[in-house]
Design an enzyme around this catalytic site. Structure first.
Site, PDB file in Angstrom:
ATOM      1  N   ASP A 202       0.879  -1.155   0.000  1.00 34.84           N
ATOM      2  CA  ASP A 202       0.000   0.000   0.000  1.00 34.84           C
ATOM      3  C   ASP A 202       0.932   1.224   0.000  1.00 34.84           C
ATOM      4  O   ASP A 202       2.095   1.121   0.374  1.00 34.84           O
ATOM      5  CB  ASP A 202      -0.863  -0.045   1.268  1.00 34.84           C
ATOM      6  CG  ASP A 202      -1.658   1.217   1.461  1.00 34.84           C
ATOM      7  OD1 ASP A 202      -2.293   1.679   0.497  1.00 34.84           O
ATOM      8  OD2 ASP A 202      -1.633   1.775   2.586  1.00 34.84           O
TER       9      ASP A 202
ATOM     10  N   ASP B  98      -0.033   4.984   0.863  1.00 35.25           N
ATOM     11  CA  ASP B  98      -0.284   5.953   1.938  1.00 35.25           C
ATOM     12  C   ASP B  98      -0.165   5.301   3.305  1.00 35.25           C
ATOM     13  O   ASP B  98      -0.927   4.392   3.623  1.00 35.25           O
ATOM     14  CB  ASP B  98      -1.697   6.536   1.794  1.00 35.25           C
ATOM     15  CG  ASP B  98      -1.860   7.352   0.518  1.00 35.25           C
ATOM     16  OD1 ASP B  98      -1.116   8.326   0.362  1.00 35.25           O
ATOM     17  OD2 ASP B  98      -2.728   7.011  -0.305  1.00 35.25           O
TER      18      ASP B  98
HETATM   19  C1  G6P Z   1      -5.569   5.834   0.016  1.00 39.26           C
HETATM   20  C2  G6P Z   1      -5.656   6.567   1.336  1.00 39.26           C
HETATM   21  C3  G6P Z   1      -7.041   7.114   1.558  1.00 39.26           C
HETATM   22  C4  G6P Z   1      -7.487   7.934   0.353  1.00 39.26           C
HETATM   23  C5  G6P Z   1      -7.463   7.079  -0.900  1.00 39.26           C
HETATM   24  C6  G6P Z   1      -7.836   7.855  -2.150  1.00 39.26           C
HETATM   25  O1  G6P Z   1      -6.194   4.618   0.133  1.00 39.26           O
HETATM   26  O2  G6P Z   1      -5.301   5.732   2.401  1.00 39.26           O
HETATM   27  O3  G6P Z   1      -7.026   7.890   2.728  1.00 39.26           O
HETATM   28  O4  G6P Z   1      -8.793   8.443   0.550  1.00 39.26           O
HETATM   29  O5  G6P Z   1      -6.150   6.569  -1.065  1.00 39.26           O
HETATM   30  O6  G6P Z   1      -6.814   8.756  -2.437  1.00 39.26           O
HETATM   31  P1  G6P Z   1      -6.867   9.899  -3.521  1.00 39.26           P
HETATM   32  O7  G6P Z   1      -5.457  10.385  -3.551  1.00 39.26           O
HETATM   33  O8  G6P Z   1      -7.277   9.280  -4.828  1.00 39.26           O
HETATM   34  O9  G6P Z   1      -7.844  10.917  -3.064  1.00 39.26           O
HETATM   35 MG    MG Z   2      -2.661   3.139   3.652  1.00 39.45          MG
END
Ligand code: G6P
Ligand code: MG
Length: 214
Positions: free
Chosen positions: A8, A10
């Site tokens: 993953d 983030d």
């Molecule tokens: C990851 C993060 C989420 C976020 C999602 C969408 O999964 O952990 O917190 O909402 O990505 O990210 P984006 O950059 O497309 O808004």
């Molecule tokens: Mg994450």
């Protein structure tokens, strides 16, 4: 040893969970309510529009116009981009680079599995754009975690069957996604929160190959 590791992005490779939080908090404040740091746990790993729904629920705000919702999500993304555009390779989490190199040296394939549409931008910012064999991001999938789609897509592109893949995740929904994809899962963070993972580590510092032996 597993044949591939899927990371993953983030909260695992980089600490962008903090920037997601700050951006949502700015939006929440504009809408007239507060977003607490503990609420951030609910937002981890969740897709952008799903996260907006969670935010609106916390603020007790009902919006029916899908266009307006899109605008709010876009606004949050603008705030988020302000933060990530300042990122440098210093923000790669401790031990990550060394661990990735260890996997590469042992011919274990590496991939990114994130539902974020900002994945490519972030990888570029921190100098990791050509590091991974496969990158599956929010543009390649239609269902956010806990759906296993993102990890199954990575397994297909890697050409490694799910049971020989190990996922690294910091989010509860991500651990659920990995397990329902039939993969091994290492949680990164608090073992009390990530209790469905096969193993949990606090960070990648001083981690060796035994981490991906099952
Ligand atoms: C990851 C993060 C989420 C976020 C999602 C969408 O999964 O952990 O917190 O909402 O990505 O990210 P984006 O950059 O497309 O808004
Ligand atoms: Mg994450």
């Amino acid at each position: 040893l597993v044949k591939a590791c899927i990371f993953d992005l983030d909260g695992v490779i980089v600490n962008t969970a903090r920037y997601h939080y700050l951006a949502w908090k700015r939006l929440a404040n504009e809408l007239g309510f507060e977003l607490l740091e503990k609420d951030n746990e609910l937002l981890k790993g969740v897709g952008r529009m799903e996260a907006l729904e969670i935010i609106l629920k916390i603020g007790n705000i009902q919006i029916y116009d899908p266009k307006f919702k899109e605008q709010l999500a876009e606004k949050k993304n603008m705030y988020y981009l302000e933060y990530i555009n300042q990122m440098t390779k210093e923000e790669i989490l401790p031990g990550v680079l060394k661990f990735l190199q260890l996997l590469i040296d042992h011919n274990i394939k590496i991939a990114i599995g994130s539902v974020s549409k900002n994945t490519r931008t972030i990888l570029k910012k921190v100098g990791l754009e050509s590091y991974f064999d496969v990158v599956v991001d929010g543009y390649k999938i239609s269902k956010a975690k806990p759906d296993p789609e993102v990890f199954l897509k990575a397994s297909l592109e890697l050409n490694v069957p799910p049971n020989e893949c190990c996922v690294f995740e910091d989010a509860i929904v991500g651990v659920i996604a990995a397990k329902s994809a039939g993969m091994k899962c290492v949680g990164v963070g608090d073992p009390r929160i990530l209790k469905d993972a096969d193993k949990v580590i606090q960070s990648f510092e001083n981690q060796g190959l035994e981490l991906v032996m099952f």
